[in-house]
Design a protein around this motif. Structure first.
Motif, PDB file in Angstrom:
ATOM      1  N   LEU A  36     -16.015  -3.981   4.078  1.00 52.36           N
ATOM      2  CA  LEU A  36     -16.916  -4.828   3.290  1.00 52.36           C
ATOM      3  C   LEU A  36     -18.359  -4.353   3.417  1.00 52.36           C
ATOM      4  O   LEU A  36     -19.095  -4.299   2.418  1.00 52.36           O
ATOM      5  N   ALA A  39     -18.792  -1.271   1.323  1.00 53.06           N
ATOM      6  CA  ALA A  39     -18.822  -1.611  -0.101  1.00 53.06           C
ATOM      7  C   ALA A  39     -20.174  -2.214  -0.472  1.00 53.06           C
ATOM      8  O   ALA A  39     -20.747  -1.881  -1.522  1.00 53.06           O
ATOM      9  N   LEU A  40     -20.693  -3.088   0.364  1.00 48.76           N
ATOM     10  CA  LEU A  40     -21.995  -3.700   0.083  1.00 48.76           C
ATOM     11  C   LEU A  40     -23.124  -2.669   0.152  1.00 48.76           C
ATOM     12  O   LEU A  40     -24.049  -2.702  -0.659  1.00 48.76           O
ATOM     13  N   LEU A  43     -23.022  -0.714  -3.024  1.00 44.69           N
ATOM     14  CA  LEU A  43     -23.592  -1.531  -4.102  1.00 44.69           C
ATOM     15  C   LEU A  43     -25.107  -1.541  -3.998  1.00 44.69           C
ATOM     16  O   LEU A  43     -25.808  -1.371  -5.002  1.00 44.69           O
ATOM     17  N   ILE A  57     -17.254  -4.156  -6.110  1.00 46.11           N
ATOM     18  CA  ILE A  57     -16.799  -4.217  -4.715  1.00 46.11           C
ATOM     19  C   ILE A  57     -15.284  -4.082  -4.650  1.00 46.11           C
ATOM     20  O   ILE A  57     -14.750  -3.358  -3.810  1.00 46.11           O
ATOM     21  N   THR A  60     -14.464  -0.500  -5.241  1.00 46.20           N
ATOM     22  CA  THR A  60     -14.856   0.290  -4.075  1.00 46.20           C
ATOM     23  C   THR A  60     -13.841   0.118  -2.953  1.00 46.20           C
ATOM     24  O   THR A  60     -13.429   1.101  -2.323  1.00 46.20           O
TER      25      THR A  60
END
Length: 122
Positions: A36, A39-40, A43, A57, A60
């Motif tokens: 996570l 992914a963040l 982004l 997300i 990803t």
């Protein structure tokens, strides 16, 4: 003096904290937090924000899973190829030994054979 309701609330709060801690440990050990976070970060680093952040997300995370599968597949292929290489090396060594033996046999056979003009003089 604390009433019965306050004691129950404190007990529930401690129980919830314990469950939250167990869950946090679980998702950290299983790599969820790392995935996570990655992914963040991806982004955040996008120069143009995607119109649907949630879909970005998801894709990803899906790519990360697919990459893991592909990596495992390639690792298996590498092991397979390494086994093939080792097997072929053994075959080559055996054939080189056989070639050396045959060359030695040929040399000995040629040394034992007299040339035709020497045979008439003997």
């Amino acid at each position: 003096m604390a009433n019965h309701s306050d004691v129950n609330d404190q007990w529930r709060s401690k129980s919830m904290d314990s469950e939250r801690e167990k869950f946090r440990t679980y998702i950290e050990k299983s790599g969820v937090m790392s995935a996570l976070t990655d992914a963040l970060v991806h982004l955040y680093e996008e120069t143009e924000r995607p119109p649907d952040a949630l879909q970005y997300i998801k894709s990803t995370l899906g790519t990360r899973s697919a990459d893991g599968d592909r990596i495992r597949m390639f690792e298996e292929k590498v092991k397979e190829m390494q086994n093939t290489i080792e097997s072929q090396k053994a075959t080559i060594e055996a054939q080189q030994s056989e070639i050396a033996y045959l060359k030695e046999c040929l040399t000995q056979a040629q040394a034992n054979k007299l040339p035709p003009e020497d045979a008439t003089q003997a």
